[in-house]
Enzyme design. Sequence first.
Site, PDB file in Angstrom:
ATOM      1  CE1 TYR A   1      -4.052   1.927   0.287  1.00 42.59           C
ATOM      2  CE2 TYR A   1      -2.770   3.264   1.826  1.00 42.59           C
ATOM      3  CZ  TYR A   1      -3.889   3.100   1.026  1.00 42.59           C
ATOM      4  OH  TYR A   1      -4.827   4.093   0.946  1.00 42.59           O
TER       5      TYR A   1
ATOM      6  CG  PHE B   1      -6.863  16.495 -25.413  1.00 39.58           C
ATOM      7  CD1 PHE B   1      -7.054  15.906 -26.657  1.00 39.58           C
ATOM      8  CD2 PHE B   1      -7.212  15.778 -24.287  1.00 39.58           C
ATOM      9  CE1 PHE B   1      -7.591  14.623 -26.761  1.00 39.58           C
ATOM     10  CE2 PHE B   1      -7.741  14.497 -24.391  1.00 39.58           C
ATOM     11  CZ  PHE B   1      -7.923  13.921 -25.636  1.00 39.58           C
ATOM     12  CB  THR B   2     -11.688  16.518 -25.023  1.00 37.61           C
ATOM     13  OG1 THR B   2     -10.858  15.361 -24.846  1.00 37.61           O
ATOM     14  CG2 THR B   2     -12.038  16.668 -26.497  1.00 37.61           C
TER      15      THR B   2
ATOM     16  CG  ASP C   1      -0.963  16.977 -22.842  1.00 33.26           C
ATOM     17  OD1 ASP C   1      -0.389  15.875 -22.738  1.00 33.26           O
ATOM     18  OD2 ASP C   1      -2.167  17.091 -23.066  1.00 33.26           O
TER      19      ASP C   1
ATOM     20  CE  LYS D   1      -3.746   9.226 -24.970  1.00 29.05           C
ATOM     21  NZ  LYS D   1      -4.558   9.389 -23.749  1.00 29.05           N
TER      22      LYS D   1
ATOM     23  NE  ARG E   1     -11.309  13.657 -30.845  1.00 33.66           N
ATOM     24  CZ  ARG E   1     -11.238  13.372 -29.529  1.00 33.66           C
ATOM     25  NH1 ARG E   1     -10.093  13.069 -28.960  1.00 33.66           N
ATOM     26  NH2 ARG E   1     -12.310  13.384 -28.786  1.00 33.66           N
TER      27      ARG E   1
ATOM     28  CG  PHE F   1     -16.093  13.517 -27.481  1.00 33.80           C
ATOM     29  CD1 PHE F   1     -15.910  14.690 -26.783  1.00 33.80           C
ATOM     30  CD2 PHE F   1     -15.252  12.452 -27.223  1.00 33.80           C
ATOM     31  CE1 PHE F   1     -14.905  14.804 -25.836  1.00 33.80           C
ATOM     32  CE2 PHE F   1     -14.236  12.546 -26.286  1.00 33.80           C
ATOM     33  CZ  PHE F   1     -14.071  13.734 -25.590  1.00 33.80           C
TER      34      PHE F   1
HETATM   35  O1  PLI Z   1      -6.853   9.593 -21.453  1.00 32.99           O
HETATM   36  P1  PLI Z   1      -6.002  10.149 -20.367  1.00 32.99           P
HETATM   37  O2  PLI Z   1      -6.776  10.665 -19.216  1.00 32.99           O
HETATM   38  O3  PLI Z   1      -4.922   9.218 -19.941  1.00 32.99           O
HETATM   39  O4  PLI Z   1      -5.202  11.414 -20.983  1.00 32.99           O
HETATM   40  C1  PLI Z   1      -5.851  12.578 -21.353  1.00 32.99           C
HETATM   41  C2  PLI Z   1      -5.135  13.225 -22.510  1.00 32.99           C
HETATM   42  C3  PLI Z   1      -4.419  14.356 -22.283  1.00 32.99           C
HETATM   43  N1  PLI Z   1      -3.758  14.975 -23.317  1.00 32.99           N
HETATM   44  C4  PLI Z   1      -3.800  14.517 -24.573  1.00 32.99           C
HETATM   45  C5  PLI Z   1      -3.062  15.247 -25.629  1.00 32.99           C
HETATM   46  C6  PLI Z   1      -4.509  13.376 -24.872  1.00 32.99           C
HETATM   47  O5  PLI Z   1      -4.498  12.912 -26.118  1.00 32.99           O
HETATM   48  C7  PLI Z   1      -5.219  12.686 -23.821  1.00 32.99           C
HETATM   49  C8  PLI Z   1      -6.029  11.561 -24.076  1.00 32.99           C
HETATM   50  N2  PLI Z   1      -6.284  11.203 -25.318  1.00 32.99           N
HETATM   51  C9  PLI Z   1      -7.124  10.276 -25.759  1.00 32.99           C
HETATM   52  C10 PLI Z   1      -7.951   9.425 -24.868  1.00 32.99           C
HETATM   53  C11 PLI Z   1      -7.211  10.105 -27.193  1.00 32.99           C
HETATM   54  O6  PLI Z   1      -7.908   9.201 -27.670  1.00 32.99           O
HETATM   55  O7  PLI Z   1      -6.517  10.861 -27.890  1.00 32.99           O
END
Ligand code: PLI
Length: 458
Positions: free
Chosen positions: A72, A124-125, A216, A259, A383, A450
């Site tokens: 933990y 970004f969203t 970011d 990513k 998008r 979306f």
């Molecule tokens: O999906 P998260 O919460 O791990 O990360 C959010 C996020 C932040 N910044 C950017 C540039 C992104 O592309 C992003 C998440 N992107 C998604 C889910 C996508 O499909 O592009």
Amino acid sequence: MKKFMPEPFKIKSVEPMYFIDPERREKAIQDAGFNTFLIKSKDCYIDLLTDSGTSAMSDKQWAGLMIGDEAYAGSENFYHLEEVVREYFGFKHLVPTHQGRGAENILSSLTIKPGDYVPGNMYFTTTRFHQERNGAKFVDVICDEAHNPDMDGVPFKGNVSLEKLQKLIDEVGADKIPYICLAVTVNLAGGQPVSMANIKAVSELCKKHGIKVMYDATRCVENAYFIKEREAGFEDKSIKEILFEMFSYGDGCTMSGKKDCLTNNGGFLCLNDDDLFLEAKAMVVQFEGMPSYGGLAGRDMEAMAIGIKESVEYDYIAHRVNQIRYLGERLDAAGVPMVKPYGGHAIFLDARAFLPHLEQDQFPAQALAAAIYRTSGVRTMERGIVSAGRNIETGDHHRPKLETVRLTIPRRVYTYAHMDYVADACIELYKNRDSIRGLKFEYEPKVLRFFTGRFSEI
Ligand code: PLI
């Protein structure tokens, strides 16, 4: 067409995939209300919805899962991740989070006061959502070229316009700008990179005014690859060296490990500021978990640490970017309109040019994504105007210049043969584009519409 090197990996374990017949596709898109987010994964043949959390992990990462220390507090894997992040990113402090938006929540909550402004190189969203939730206004300071889909000769379309940033500082005052959110690469501009020269210049301007530079970092390795390929003076530097230099000009970052860290889950916040770090640690325990796991299992942190090291290997990242380029070149040869230059994680179809008979309020990109699925079983993502949401003050749609469908390539998952199937499907559809009808909302969620919105054909 240019020949590319084969995939830089051998396949050790396979996940079978099945072709989806037309009747099943038709039922699936109707049941999903023409929203590709609502299609079941088992109803997709090739899934290009996102590159987020969809990477194939390596044998070393899978082995890493077995040395997960699930204590933990004080997990071994946290210290390993911290060491790797310091070595590759160079920031002083690490706060793990369950994914990128967990880090965005903490950063935005701790630094934004109502009435503040947060500039960024395109929104970004989830990032903008957290900024606005905390009372800030997001201001787009990306260069104008980024809003123009077809500008093949511009190598760094993700660059910040220093004039736009200076203008904002002059208008609202630096004390109303807690930080700039500098995305490397810029997802919604088409995966476009930022040059090292621009990062440096932004950093100098911000330092002069006491504004923090928060990256970011979600697709930072892809950005580093483009710098090596396109910016004079970096040809002979390693990806690791470029990455380290990129971050040396800033104060911290939010990261979606799903990513460029090559994992299926995870994220983190990095900070250089000691006081802010203490506050972030106090907040992470409220929303994510102990500061030594932040909502992650020990094994996930181990996979992320190993993934970071693998992500900067030249053969891996060169293949990744070239696989996307290959898909782009196949589509381009058939005249399919796209955002250019091709980005680091996806091909973005230009839905306005693809479907000139539809108005933006008829959601052309949403309609195109649905049509691609319907005709091929390939899942993609809108998008455009739907993703952009509504202006929180006026309630009207944000109307982005870029109205795109993203063909997002998961890391190390698909081969060039899969890209050929996708290209053939899009080319065939392009020939029959006049038959695609616009959409209207049947259900519109108030935020991040979306994800769960539903549509019907006009
Ligand atoms: O999906 P998260 O919460 O791990 O990360 C959010 C996020 C932040 N910044 C950017 C540039 C992104 O592309 C992003 C998440 N992107 C998604 C889910 C996508 O499909 O592009």
